[in-house]
Design an enzyme around this catalytic site. Structure first.
Site, PDB file in Angstrom:
ATOM      1  N   ASN A   1      -3.374   0.532 -21.284  1.00 20.00           N
ATOM      2  CA  ASN A   1      -4.730   1.053 -21.472  1.00 20.00           C
ATOM      3  C   ASN A   1      -5.804   0.080 -21.004  1.00 20.00           C
ATOM      4  O   ASN A   1      -6.983   0.287 -21.266  1.00 20.00           O
ATOM      5  CB  ASN A   1      -4.953   1.382 -22.953  1.00 20.00           C
ATOM      6  CG  ASN A   1      -4.123   2.566 -23.382  1.00 20.00           C
ATOM      7  OD1 ASN A   1      -3.940   3.509 -22.607  1.00 20.00           O
ATOM      8  ND2 ASN A   1      -3.609   2.524 -24.591  1.00 20.00           N
TER       9      ASN A   1
ATOM     10  N   HIS B   1     -11.140   9.779 -12.642  1.00 22.38           N
ATOM     11  CA  HIS B   1     -10.501   8.928 -13.636  1.00 22.38           C
ATOM     12  C   HIS B   1     -10.404   7.474 -13.162  1.00 22.38           C
ATOM     13  O   HIS B   1     -10.806   6.540 -13.864  1.00 22.38           O
ATOM     14  CB  HIS B   1      -9.106   9.477 -13.970  1.00 22.38           C
ATOM     15  CG  HIS B   1      -8.328   8.630 -14.930  1.00 22.38           C
ATOM     16  ND1 HIS B   1      -8.688   8.482 -16.252  1.00 22.38           N
ATOM     17  CD2 HIS B   1      -7.220   7.859 -14.755  1.00 22.38           C
ATOM     18  CE1 HIS B   1      -7.829   7.659 -16.849  1.00 22.38           C
ATOM     19  NE2 HIS B   1      -6.928   7.269 -15.972  1.00 22.38           N
TER      20      HIS B   1
ATOM     21  N   GLU C   1       4.268   4.202 -27.652  1.00 19.75           N
ATOM     22  CA  GLU C   1       3.022   3.435 -27.708  1.00 19.75           C
ATOM     23  C   GLU C   1       2.745   2.885 -29.092  1.00 19.75           C
ATOM     24  O   GLU C   1       1.678   3.079 -29.652  1.00 19.75           O
ATOM     25  CB  GLU C   1       1.838   4.320 -27.254  1.00 19.75           C
ATOM     26  CG  GLU C   1       0.603   3.506 -26.908  1.00 19.75           C
ATOM     27  CD  GLU C   1      -0.464   4.319 -26.206  1.00 19.75           C
ATOM     28  OE1 GLU C   1      -0.572   4.206 -24.988  1.00 19.75           O
ATOM     29  OE2 GLU C   1      -1.190   5.081 -26.872  1.00 19.75           O
TER      30      GLU C   1
ATOM     31  N   ARG D   1      10.376  25.162 -28.631  1.00 22.28           N
ATOM     32  CA  ARG D   1      10.635  23.811 -29.175  1.00 22.28           C
ATOM     33  C   ARG D   1      11.158  22.838 -28.121  1.00 22.28           C
ATOM     34  O   ARG D   1      11.961  21.963 -28.397  1.00 22.28           O
ATOM     35  CB  ARG D   1      11.605  23.877 -30.351  1.00 22.28           C
ATOM     36  CG  ARG D   1      11.015  24.620 -31.532  1.00 22.28           C
ATOM     37  CD  ARG D   1      11.631  24.225 -32.847  1.00 22.28           C
ATOM     38  NE  ARG D   1      11.104  25.096 -33.893  1.00 22.28           N
ATOM     39  CZ  ARG D   1      11.681  26.227 -34.283  1.00 22.28           C
ATOM     40  NH1 ARG D   1      12.805  26.606 -33.727  1.00 22.28           N
ATOM     41  NH2 ARG D   1      11.130  26.948 -35.225  1.00 22.28           N
TER      42      ARG D   1
ATOM     43  N   HIS E   1     -12.386   5.779 -20.485  1.00 25.24           N
ATOM     44  CA  HIS E   1     -12.375   7.122 -21.061  1.00 25.24           C
ATOM     45  C   HIS E   1     -13.761   7.531 -21.548  1.00 25.24           C
ATOM     46  O   HIS E   1     -14.202   8.662 -21.332  1.00 25.24           O
ATOM     47  CB  HIS E   1     -11.397   7.194 -22.240  1.00 25.24           C
ATOM     48  CG  HIS E   1      -9.980   7.367 -21.805  1.00 25.24           C
ATOM     49  ND1 HIS E   1      -8.908   7.116 -22.636  1.00 25.24           N
ATOM     50  CD2 HIS E   1      -9.442   7.781 -20.634  1.00 25.24           C
ATOM     51  CE1 HIS E   1      -7.781   7.354 -21.989  1.00 25.24           C
ATOM     52  NE2 HIS E   1      -8.075   7.756 -20.770  1.00 25.24           N
TER      53      HIS E   1
ATOM     54  N   GLU F   1      -5.479   2.322 -10.712  1.00 18.97           N
ATOM     55  CA  GLU F   1      -4.286   2.155 -11.559  1.00 18.97           C
ATOM     56  C   GLU F   1      -3.304   1.174 -10.922  1.00 18.97           C
ATOM     57  O   GLU F   1      -2.644   0.403 -11.614  1.00 18.97           O
ATOM     58  CB  GLU F   1      -3.599   3.508 -11.817  1.00 18.97           C
ATOM     59  CG  GLU F   1      -4.444   4.548 -12.548  1.00 18.97           C
ATOM     60  CD  GLU F   1      -4.625   4.269 -14.052  1.00 18.97           C
ATOM     61  OE1 GLU F   1      -4.019   3.308 -14.560  1.00 18.97           O
ATOM     62  OE2 GLU F   1      -5.397   5.003 -14.704  1.00 18.97           O
TER      63      GLU F   1
ATOM     64  N   LYS G   1       5.357   0.413 -14.694  1.00 20.49           N
ATOM     65  CA  LYS G   1       5.143   1.470 -15.694  1.00 20.49           C
ATOM     66  C   LYS G   1       6.452   1.782 -16.410  1.00 20.49           C
ATOM     67  O   LYS G   1       6.496   1.924 -17.634  1.00 20.49           O
ATOM     68  CB  LYS G   1       4.588   2.723 -15.017  1.00 20.49           C
ATOM     69  CG  LYS G   1       4.464   3.926 -15.933  1.00 20.49           C
ATOM     70  CD  LYS G   1       3.087   4.092 -16.535  1.00 20.49           C
ATOM     71  CE  LYS G   1       3.055   5.169 -17.594  1.00 20.49           C
ATOM     72  NZ  LYS G   1       1.810   5.917 -17.641  1.00 20.49           N
TER      73      LYS G   1
ATOM     74  N   ARG H   1       3.097  -0.953 -25.112  1.00 17.13           N
ATOM     75  CA  ARG H   1       2.619   0.045 -24.169  1.00 17.13           C
ATOM     76  C   ARG H   1       1.096   0.106 -24.117  1.00 17.13           C
ATOM     77  O   ARG H   1       0.528   0.565 -23.124  1.00 17.13           O
ATOM     78  CB  ARG H   1       3.214   1.414 -24.529  1.00 17.13           C
ATOM     79  CG  ARG H   1       2.893   2.506 -23.511  1.00 17.13           C
ATOM     80  CD  ARG H   1       3.769   3.735 -23.694  1.00 17.13           C
ATOM     81  NE  ARG H   1       3.345   4.816 -22.811  1.00 17.13           N
ATOM     82  CZ  ARG H   1       4.022   5.934 -22.630  1.00 17.13           C
ATOM     83  NH1 ARG H   1       5.147   6.128 -23.259  1.00 17.13           N
ATOM     84  NH2 ARG H   1       3.576   6.868 -21.817  1.00 17.13           N
TER      85      ARG H   1
ATOM     86  N   LYS I   1       3.847  11.211 -21.594  1.00 14.13           N
ATOM     87  CA  LYS I   1       2.634  11.612 -22.303  1.00 14.13           C
ATOM     88  C   LYS I   1       2.182  12.963 -21.759  1.00 14.13           C
ATOM     89  O   LYS I   1       1.919  13.100 -20.568  1.00 14.13           O
ATOM     90  CB  LYS I   1       1.521  10.590 -22.074  1.00 14.13           C
ATOM     91  CG  LYS I   1       1.630   9.349 -22.919  1.00 14.13           C
ATOM     92  CD  LYS I   1       0.313   8.570 -22.824  1.00 14.13           C
ATOM     93  CE  LYS I   1       0.323   7.385 -23.760  1.00 14.13           C
ATOM     94  NZ  LYS I   1      -0.981   6.660 -23.696  1.00 14.13           N
TER      95      LYS I   1
ATOM     96  N   HIS J   1      -9.138   1.255 -19.976  1.00 13.75           N
ATOM     97  CA  HIS J   1      -9.207   2.672 -20.339  1.00 13.75           C
ATOM     98  C   HIS J   1     -10.084   2.966 -21.554  1.00 13.75           C
ATOM     99  O   HIS J   1     -10.587   4.070 -21.683  1.00 13.75           O
ATOM    100  CB  HIS J   1      -7.801   3.236 -20.559  1.00 13.75           C
ATOM    101  CG  HIS J   1      -7.082   3.509 -19.264  1.00 13.75           C
ATOM    102  ND1 HIS J   1      -6.789   2.519 -18.357  1.00 13.75           N
ATOM    103  CD2 HIS J   1      -6.625   4.674 -18.718  1.00 13.75           C
ATOM    104  CE1 HIS J   1      -6.162   3.044 -17.316  1.00 13.75           C
ATOM    105  NE2 HIS J   1      -6.050   4.349 -17.495  1.00 13.75           N
TER     106      HIS J   1
END
Lengths: 514, 514
Positions: free
Chosen positions: B413, B433, B405, B289, B420, B353, B395, B409, B311, B416
């Protein structure tokens, strides 16, 4: 418990029914008219006569604001009270409102000769009809209405007890720095899940995740309620049993959620016992970096323990719950009626956790269980519900103070260090979780006594209560090396040392490292 | 950047070296002795003569408390200043302390004839020796010491620039309601990871999780540093590549952690690019956990983006990162020297980025990149580090305001949504990427222009900068249906609608739902 508010026209029996209710539910009785008279030092008809109705309504409003702060009370309010929107709102907030009715003829026969101020003037029956008409709209705002014309006060009281049991939802708050939520507890409330979820602002897609057996019993009522509240509902079945609480099953759920285009705003519903709750919670926690979920626990152990506190997990071949995250549900929704379909063994297993709460935090609750165990075993709705509510309150309190189990929350593990090992040695087949915990509690109690932390009575009382709950008290024969090996891969190991929770008296335990 | 504090005995060249440093690093020069003289409106030897040393030390202490609030400054302080513990502490807090030394003979020749008050009295060389002896202990508290006897001021300044680059760690804070943490950025700092982790209160077992290739390069230096700081270190290798970022690999890591008796207090270290960071973060989040983890990103894209913000995820056959949780690292530890071992293509991919941060939040940073791209491509240590620090700052700011997010936030993206899908259509093999993001940014820019949100210049400047970073600007031929299909299973879909981030000017974007 929430208050019960009695209202209705004069002569419908509010005071008498209230007294009966107070006796049978063990709640206190409050009559606002009486309190107003006491404070004003004269009867209401005099206040009306001398200062007019408006002044009386002012006194009444301020008295109602005062009495609604009570809990566990029967509150009788004057017939005109709930015509006032502010009064109604205050009374509804923490009360179940019952309106007593009677025919104008009956009311006339009951009130004639009295000094009721509202009936002064022209023909009595005509005046009654007129007032009843005026108040009709506000009386409709009550949660339930009972016609008292042909019933005794005892019959009416019994009817209310039954209705309250069906309709009142108790609410226990789990307060956290982020993501606080409610536990709602009631009897026969499953059909209200849709409106409850909707009230939390959740909408769109929901998946009801359950076993075939539980799904057959309650799947339909839950789905229907959700659909009625406007949700798009998908039911997903997973096989029953701890051995399916794995990453593989979670992975199958991911597949289904992706296939059905579930999004971050979607919600999962865990309908089942602890296994379903853990698995669904874990899936919700890890899908799209966390979506919301709701617990509808259907076993006693899940209702009082597993569904509360955000522990989610799946098993690993090397040990139970080793893969998991903390992810709090948006709602825990407990319907005590579903316990009627549990086997005796399953139900009794849950009692181990209930007893645990008495030992770790509440000596008076432990005494309550000592006195009321026979009724609990007979699933007496009132007594059992009280036991569940108190258990939830203690769990919520502990979780609120230590969400991530960094300290105090460890006390919830009383009986569990040994209990978990026992479950593992039994291959998770021989003992139910609660049975293992019962034996673990006795082991912990005896260890506490041997270490001089508590006297023999503390052990004996636990042993007696566990026995009365028809839970096992004698340990089976196992090799201690096996037990020890399992204790060492437990999550509670710190720096290689095993943690135990030990009792110093009933109502007080603390975590120790041995 | 942190301040550089110059101290040392009189005649060691603090002021001259300071001026050279200020020019070559583009930092401002502060000389506390000069400031004291200016404020007191007379030279220091007069303050000494008239009010005594104690009074001067008082003025000096208060001046130091004032100047340490500066950033990006060269601070020259008098030779006696750091003998005072309070001064030393204040200067160290945000400064790198350099002590300049020289032999007594050299000092004598440099200071003879001056009015320095500390040298008043008996034989000069004898007095110098005595004072040097007195101050020896406090001079040792500097971060580095440089003997200036046989060097020019220019040589000394160059030596300090090199030392500062090696030793100064920049620090960017990610501020969150719970679990705030630092990003530390420096050049050649890998060997300091042990003390850094230890300074966070982490102890016991750590696992360094990396690929064979990265492990060969940096595994040893990281492990050694950790062992020196008292950790029990286990290195775990996972195969390289996005296609191994799966539940299966996470499961192998769980096996190893359980086998090695990892506990809740243990820590995982992600040594590698974004794939390793996501995988290790996910494993740490879900083991017992949630245990702590630390990011040591070794690719540019991981340093400026993936390692920051918590993330974590693994891939699902139906889409990238669909299984994941938010789990913040305890530390992000960025050594810019490791970028030297990246291929050009990998490095340039990371620049997408970096450029993104300019577009979404900082027009001045975008201009800086327009001016300095040639030096960045040559991996100029100072310029590249500045670009990385600014990227991390943006960031960190965005993440701090919207950890989960839920709103702002989403601007991260930018490029993206389409990026993606492009990666997916290319089977995660055809494009890196950053390459996909570069094309995605251009797509988003053009879409913004077509919708009338921005003018052509906004598109052209992005196109030019992306081209200068040697990133692809022309889109490959794909069927739009394929692209659309992939966009629809993205996590950013809400209510079936696809989210895009669109630009209104350089430095300003917003999320839209189309």
């Amino acid at each position: 418990m929430r208050n019960i508010v009695l209202t209705g026209f004069m002569g419908t029996g509010k005071t008498e029914v209230g007294r009966k209710l107070a006796t049978s539910l063990g709640m206190k009785m409050i009559d606002t008219d009486q309190l107003i008279e006491k404070e004003a030092k004269r009867p209401i008809h005099e206040i009306f006569g001398e200062e007019g109705e408006a002044h009386f309504r002012k006194l009444e409003r301020s008295m109602i604001q005062k009495v609604v702060k009570e809990r566990n009370a029967i509150i009788a309010v004057g017939g005109g009270a709930i015509s006032d929107a502010e009064n109604l709102k205050a009374l509804q907030k923490n009360g179940f409102i019952v309106c007593l009715e009677a025919s104008p003829g009956i009311i006339r026969s009951r009130v004639s000769g009295s000094k009721r101020p509202m009936l002064k003037g022209s023909s009595l029956t005509k005046r009654i009809r007129k007032l009843l008409d005026l108040r009709k709209a506000s009386y409709r705002k009550a949660d339930v209405t009972i016609d008292t014309s042909t019933k005794t006060f005892g019959e009416i009281s019994n009817q209310i007890v039954a209705m309250v049991s069906e309709n009142v939802m108790e609410q226990v708050r789990v307060k956290l720095p982020q993501n606080s939520y409610d536990i709602k507890i009631g009897s026969g409330i499953l059909s209200r899940i849709g409106e409850e979820l909707s009230g939390l602002g959740i909408k769109g897609k929901v998946a009801v995740i359950t076993h075939p057996r539980i799904g057959k019993l309650y799947g339909r009522i839950v789905s229907l309620s959700l659909k009625k509240a406007g949700f798009q509902v998908k039911t997903l079945l997973v096989p029953d049993g701890e051995r399916y609480k794995t990453l593989l099953t979670a992975n199958r759920l991911y597949d289904a959620l992706i296939k059905n285009r579930f999004e971050r705003s979607s919600c999962l519903i865990a309908l089942g016992g602890g296994v379903i709750g853990d698995l669904v919670g874990y899936t919700a926690a890890t899908f799209l970096r966390g979506i919301s979920f709701c617990q509808i626990p259907t076993s006693l152990v899940a209702q009082v323990d597993a569904s509360i506190g955000g522990k989610t997990a799946v098993n690993h071949p090397m040990g139970k719950n080793l893969i998991g995250v903390f992810h709090q549900p948006r709602l825990v929704f407990i319907d005590t009626q579903v316990l009627l379909t549990l086997s005796n063994r399953e139900f009794q297993s849950g009692l181990a956790e209930v007893i645990k709460y008495g030992v770790i935090n509440d000596a008076r609750f432990f005494e309550f269980l000592e006195r009321r165990m026979p009724e609990i075993l007979k699933l007496d709705d009132q007594i059992l519900r009280r036991a569940i509510i108190r258990s939830c309150e203690i769990k919520a309190k502990v979780v609120s103070e230590d969400e991530r189990e960094s300290g105090w929350r460890l006390i919830l593990n009383y009986g569990h260090t040994f209990g978990h090992a026992l479950e593992a040695v039994g291959g998770y087949k021989r003992f139910l979780h609660g049975e293992a915990v019962a034996m673990g509690m006795l082991k912990a109690a005896r260890m506490s006594q041997r270490l001089g932390l508590c006297g023999e009575t503390v052990v004996k009382r636990q042993e007696a209560l566990i026995r009365r709950a028809k839970l096992p008290i004698s340990l089976p024969k196992f090799r201690s090396a096996d037990i020890l090996r399992h204790m060492k891969v437990d999550k509670k190991v710190v720096g290689g040392a095993i943690h135990f929770v030990l009792a110093s008296r009933i109502g007080k335990v603390s975590a120790s490292c041995l």
